[in-house]
Design a protein around this motif. Structure first.
Motif, PDB file in Angstrom:
ATOM      1  N   ASP A 105       0.905  -1.294   0.019  1.00 19.05           N
ATOM      2  CA  ASP A 105      -0.199  -0.033  -0.248  1.00 19.05           C
ATOM      3  C   ASP A 105       0.880   1.564  -0.047  1.00 19.05           C
ATOM      4  O   ASP A 105       0.393   2.412   0.184  1.00 19.05           O
ATOM      5  N   LYS A 106       2.215   1.034  -0.042  1.00 21.89           N
ATOM      6  CA  LYS A 106       3.082   2.222   0.070  1.00 21.89           C
ATOM      7  C   LYS A 106       3.025   3.168   0.999  1.00 21.89           C
ATOM      8  O   LYS A 106       2.921   4.313   0.842  1.00 21.89           O
ATOM      9  N   VAL A 107       2.859   2.701   2.332  1.00 20.55           N
ATOM     10  CA  VAL A 107       2.981   3.267   3.701  1.00 20.55           C
ATOM     11  C   VAL A 107       4.330   4.072   3.454  1.00 20.55           C
ATOM     12  O   VAL A 107       5.128   3.855   2.976  1.00 20.55           O
ATOM     13  N   ASN A 108       4.098   5.339   4.319  1.00 21.85           N
ATOM     14  CA  ASN A 108       5.480   6.168   4.202  1.00 21.85           C
ATOM     15  C   ASN A 108       6.067   5.927   5.607  1.00 21.85           C
ATOM     16  O   ASN A 108       7.349   6.345   5.706  1.00 21.85           O
ATOM     17  N   GLU A 118      11.516 -12.366  16.560  1.00 18.56           N
ATOM     18  CA  GLU A 118      12.494 -13.002  15.539  1.00 18.56           C
ATOM     19  C   GLU A 118      12.158 -13.184  14.200  1.00 18.56           C
ATOM     20  O   GLU A 118      12.693 -13.784  13.316  1.00 18.56           O
ATOM     21  N   SER A 119      10.573 -12.993  13.990  1.00 20.18           N
ATOM     22  CA  SER A 119      10.081 -13.191  12.604  1.00 20.18           C
ATOM     23  C   SER A 119       9.966 -12.407  11.723  1.00 20.18           C
ATOM     24  O   SER A 119       9.287 -12.715  10.456  1.00 20.18           O
ATOM     25  N   LEU A 120      10.164 -11.316  11.818  1.00 24.27           N
ATOM     26  CA  LEU A 120       9.888 -10.160  10.933  1.00 24.27           C
ATOM     27  C   LEU A 120      11.250  -9.611   9.912  1.00 24.27           C
ATOM     28  O   LEU A 120      10.938  -8.854   9.298  1.00 24.27           O
ATOM     29  N   SER A 121      12.324 -10.299  10.193  1.00 19.51           N
ATOM     30  CA  SER A 121      13.514  -9.790   9.333  1.00 19.51           C
ATOM     31  C   SER A 121      13.361  -9.841   7.871  1.00 19.51           C
ATOM     32  O   SER A 121      13.479  -8.795   7.308  1.00 19.51           O
ATOM     33  N   ASN A 122      12.709 -10.743   7.076  1.00 17.11           N
ATOM     34  CA  ASN A 122      12.190 -11.071   6.026  1.00 17.11           C
ATOM     35  C   ASN A 122      11.584  -9.705   5.404  1.00 17.11           C
ATOM     36  O   ASN A 122      11.714  -8.981   4.285  1.00 17.11           O
ATOM     37  N   VAL A 123      10.342  -9.725   6.145  1.00 20.24           N
ATOM     38  CA  VAL A 123       9.308  -8.853   5.649  1.00 20.24           C
ATOM     39  C   VAL A 123       9.964  -7.307   5.705  1.00 20.24           C
ATOM     40  O   VAL A 123       9.797  -6.421   4.996  1.00 20.24           O
ATOM     41  N   LEU A 124      10.829  -7.179   6.783  1.00 18.37           N
ATOM     42  CA  LEU A 124      11.272  -5.890   7.028  1.00 18.37           C
ATOM     43  C   LEU A 124      12.296  -5.515   5.983  1.00 18.37           C
ATOM     44  O   LEU A 124      12.617  -4.455   5.799  1.00 18.37           O
ATOM     45  N   SER A 125      13.054  -6.499   5.603  1.00 16.34           N
ATOM     46  CA  SER A 125      14.078  -6.157   4.503  1.00 16.34           C
ATOM     47  C   SER A 125      13.450  -5.560   3.338  1.00 16.34           C
ATOM     48  O   SER A 125      13.920  -5.046   2.728  1.00 16.34           O
ATOM     49  N   ASN A 126      12.087  -6.231   3.152  1.00 18.40           N
ATOM     50  CA  ASN A 126      11.242  -5.548   1.964  1.00 18.40           C
ATOM     51  C   ASN A 126      11.076  -3.993   2.317  1.00 18.40           C
ATOM     52  O   ASN A 126      11.010  -3.229   1.342  1.00 18.40           O
ATOM     53  N   ALA A 127      10.813  -3.662   3.436  1.00 11.79           N
ATOM     54  CA  ALA A 127      10.412  -2.430   3.892  1.00 11.79           C
ATOM     55  C   ALA A 127      11.680  -1.437   3.471  1.00 11.79           C
ATOM     56  O   ALA A 127      11.479  -0.327   3.098  1.00 11.79           O
ATOM     57  N   SER A 129      14.158  -2.031   1.752  1.00 13.66           N
ATOM     58  CA  SER A 129      14.328  -1.823   0.234  1.00 13.66           C
ATOM     59  C   SER A 129      13.374  -0.781  -0.366  1.00 13.66           C
ATOM     60  O   SER A 129      13.901  -0.241  -1.319  1.00 13.66           O
ATOM     61  N   ALA A 130      12.058  -0.611   0.093  1.00 15.83           N
ATOM     62  CA  ALA A 130      10.948   0.208  -0.442  1.00 15.83           C
ATOM     63  C   ALA A 130      11.281   1.614   0.394  1.00 15.83           C
ATOM     64  O   ALA A 130      10.466   2.518   0.263  1.00 15.83           O
ATOM     65  N   ASP A 145      18.128  -4.864  10.329  1.00 17.83           N
ATOM     66  CA  ASP A 145      18.701  -3.613  10.459  1.00 17.83           C
ATOM     67  C   ASP A 145      17.803  -2.588   9.720  1.00 17.83           C
ATOM     68  O   ASP A 145      18.124  -1.451   9.183  1.00 17.83           O
ATOM     69  N   ALA A 146      16.279  -3.095   9.529  1.00 16.63           N
ATOM     70  CA  ALA A 146      15.563  -2.217   8.950  1.00 16.63           C
ATOM     71  C   ALA A 146      14.868  -1.391   9.859  1.00 16.63           C
ATOM     72  O   ALA A 146      14.129  -0.429   9.701  1.00 16.63           O
ATOM     73  N   ILE A 147      14.910  -1.491  11.154  1.00 18.49           N
ATOM     74  CA  ILE A 147      14.165  -0.587  12.096  1.00 18.49           C
ATOM     75  C   ILE A 147      15.270   0.617  12.551  1.00 18.49           C
ATOM     76  O   ILE A 147      16.422   0.371  12.981  1.00 18.49           O
TER      77      ILE A 147
END
Ligand code: BGC
Length: 396
Positions: A105-108, A118-127, A129-130, A145-147
Motif C-alpha cells: 500500500d506504499k505506507v510512508n 524474531e520473525s519479521l526480518s524478511n518482511v522488514l528487509s522488503n520495507a 528496500s522500499a 537492520d530495517a528498524i
C-alpha cells in the motif's frame, strides 16, 4: 490532573492545526474510540501532501494493544495522516502478511509491535528496500537492520518495580532470616524480547534475598525458560500455577506468599488458579503490569496487589513526534525529547537494546506502580480511566 488532561486539552485545541507533512509534533494524547476491525483505514484521508502511516499491532485479545492501536491511530490522524491499522490475531504469519500489505500500500512509515520479535526480518528487509522507515513499537524487533528506532517503556524497570514492591510489602531486610517466604514466578512470552527484561528486572532485585534463603521458590522453577508463558496466555498461566499448587503447596503447610507475575494477562490466570486451588488461608501478593480493567477490578477487590502502569497514551505521543520527525527526513536523537516538550518522563538510550544487528536507539518512558491506594490519583485523576461504580474503565 496534570499530564494527560493537559495533553487532552492541548489535543482538542491543536487537532488538525498541523498537517502530517510537516511541523513539530505535539504532546497531545486524547482517548479515541475503540475499533473492532482487523484492518482499519476509516476516517481522515491525508491532507494535501499528507502521509500514509501503517500500524501493525499484535492482537486484540490482550487488552493493552487495543488502547495502543486506537491512541496511535488518533494521534496520526489528528496530524492529517491517513492510517492503516492492522491486528494480526497473535498469528505470526498473519502479521507478516499484514506488513506485506502495508508495504504494498506504499505506507510512508511503519509502526510495528511484533508478535514474535524474531520473525519479521524478511518482511522488514522488503520495507527497507522500499525506503519505508520502521519504528519498533514497545517490543524490540530482532535480527534486522530495517528498524531505525525503538520506543517503549523502561522494561527492566518494570520488573524492578515489581521486585521492590515485594521487598517493601514483606519488609525484607538482607541478613534478617528471622522469617522466610515462598515465592513463585510467572514470566511472559519467550518470543517477546520484553519478557526477559521484565523477568530479569524482578529477579535481579529479589536475588539477594533468594541467595540468602529469605525468599524460597518451592517449585524450583527459577529460570525464565521455566517460568515463561507462551503468548502471555491467561489460561496457560492458570494451568501452570494449578500444577505448581498441586505439586508443591498441597500439604496444607507450605504457604505461598508471593506470585510474581510479569503482566496482567498472566496475573489473571494465576489469580484464578489461586482462587480455585490454593489451600492456604493467607492472601498471596500478586504483581502485574498494564492496568487491564479486570486486573484493576481484582486490585479493588483485594485479589491482586499491584500493577505496573505504562501510560500507552504517552507512548503514542512519543511515537507520533518521532514518526513525524522521521517523515520530515530528520534523524531524531536525544534532542527530540526536549524539542517535543513532552510532559512525561522519557530517556534516550543508546546502550541497552541490541537486536543482534546492533544497538537500536531507544526512547524509554517511565512506568509507575499502581495499587488500590493510589489508583484513583494515578489513573482516574490523570484522565486515563473513568470510574464505573467501584471499578475503573479505560478511556479508549
Ligand atoms: C508489553 C506488556 C504486555 C505484554 C503482553 C509486552 O510486550 O510490553 O505491556 O503486558 O506484551 O501483551
Amino acid at each position: 490532573m496534570k499530564k494527560l488532561l493537559a495533553a487532552v486539552l492541548a489535543c482538542i485545541m491543536a487537532a488538525s492545526m498541523v498537517a502530517c507533512s510537516g511541523g513539530e509534533g505535539g504532546q497531545n494524547a486524547a482517548a479515541p474510540a475503540g475499533d473492532e476491525s482487523t484492518t482499519s483505514t476509516e476516517g481522515a484521508a491525508p491532507k494535501e501532501g499528507g502521509k500514509l502511516v501503517g500500524i501493525s499491532m499484535p492482537t486484540k485479545s490482550l487488552e493493552r494493544w487495543n488502547r495502543d492501536g486506537s491512541y496511535l491511530e488518533k494521534q496520526f490522524k489528528d496530524k492529517g495522516c491517513e492510517v492503516k491499522l492492522t491486528y494480526s490475531d497473535n498469528k505470526i504469519d498473519q502479521q507478516v502478511k499484514d506488513i506485506e500489505n502495508l508495504i504494498a500500500d506504499k505506507v510512508n512509515l511503519l509502526v510495528v509491535a511484533a508478535i514474535d520479535g524474531e520473525s519479521l526480518s524478511n518482511v522488514l528487509s522488503n520495507a527497507k528496500s522500499a525506503n519505508i522507515p520502521v519504528i519498533s513499537y514497545d517490543r524490540l524487533i530482532m535480527n534486522t537492520d530495517a528498524i531505525s528506532y525503538y520506543i517503549s517503556f523502561d522494561n527492566y524497570k518494570v520488573g524492578q518495580l515489581q521486585g521492590q514492591f515485594v521487598i517493601d510489602q514483606l519488609g525484607l531486610k538482607q541478613g534478617d532470616k528471622s522469617k522466610t517466604y515462598n515465592i513463585e514466578f510467572t514470566a511472559g512470552d519467550p518470543a517477546d524480547n520484553n519478557a526477559t527484561f521484565f523477568f530479569n528486572g524482578a529477579m535481579d532485585t529479589l536475588k539477594p534475598y533468594i541467595d540468602e534463603g529469605i525468599l524460597k521458590i518451592p517449585s524450583g522453577q527459577t529460570t525464565f525458560q521455566q517460568a515463561g508463558t507462551a503468548a502471555w496466555d491467561t489460561k496457560k498461566a492458570m494451568d501452570r500455577m494449578q500444577n505448581i499448587l498441586a505439586s508443591y503447596y498441597s500439604d496444607g503447610k507450605t504457604q505461598l506468599d508471593v506470585a510474581l507475575c510479569s503482566n496482567d494477562s498472566t496475573a489473571l490466570g494465576v489469580t484464578q488458579a489461586i482462587g480455585s486451588d490454593y489451600k492456604g488461608t493467607n492472601k498471596p501478593i500478586i504483581t502485574g503490569q498494564d492496568g487491564d480493567e479486570a486486573n484493576l477490578a481484582n486490585i479493588v477487590d483485594g485479589k491482586q496487589s499491584m500493577t505496573v502502569y505504562k501510560a500507552v497514551a504517552n507512548e503514542a505521543v512519543a511515537t507520533l513526534d518521532l514518526g513525524m520527525a522521521m517523515l520530515d527526513g530528520k534523524k531524531p536523537d536525544k534532542g527530540l525529547i526536549e524539542s517535543s516538550g513532552w510532559e512525561f518522563d522519557c530517556s534516550y538510550d543508546t546502550e541497552s537494546y541490541d537486536n543482534e544487528k546492533g544497538i537500536v536507539p531507544s526512547y524509554l518512558l517511565d512506568p509507575i506502580i499502581v495499587t488500590k491506594e493510589n489508583m484513583k490519583k494515578e489513573l482516574v485523576d490523570t484522565g486515563y480511566y473513568t470510574m464505573d461504580g467501584d471499578y475503573l474503565k479505560a478511556k479508549n
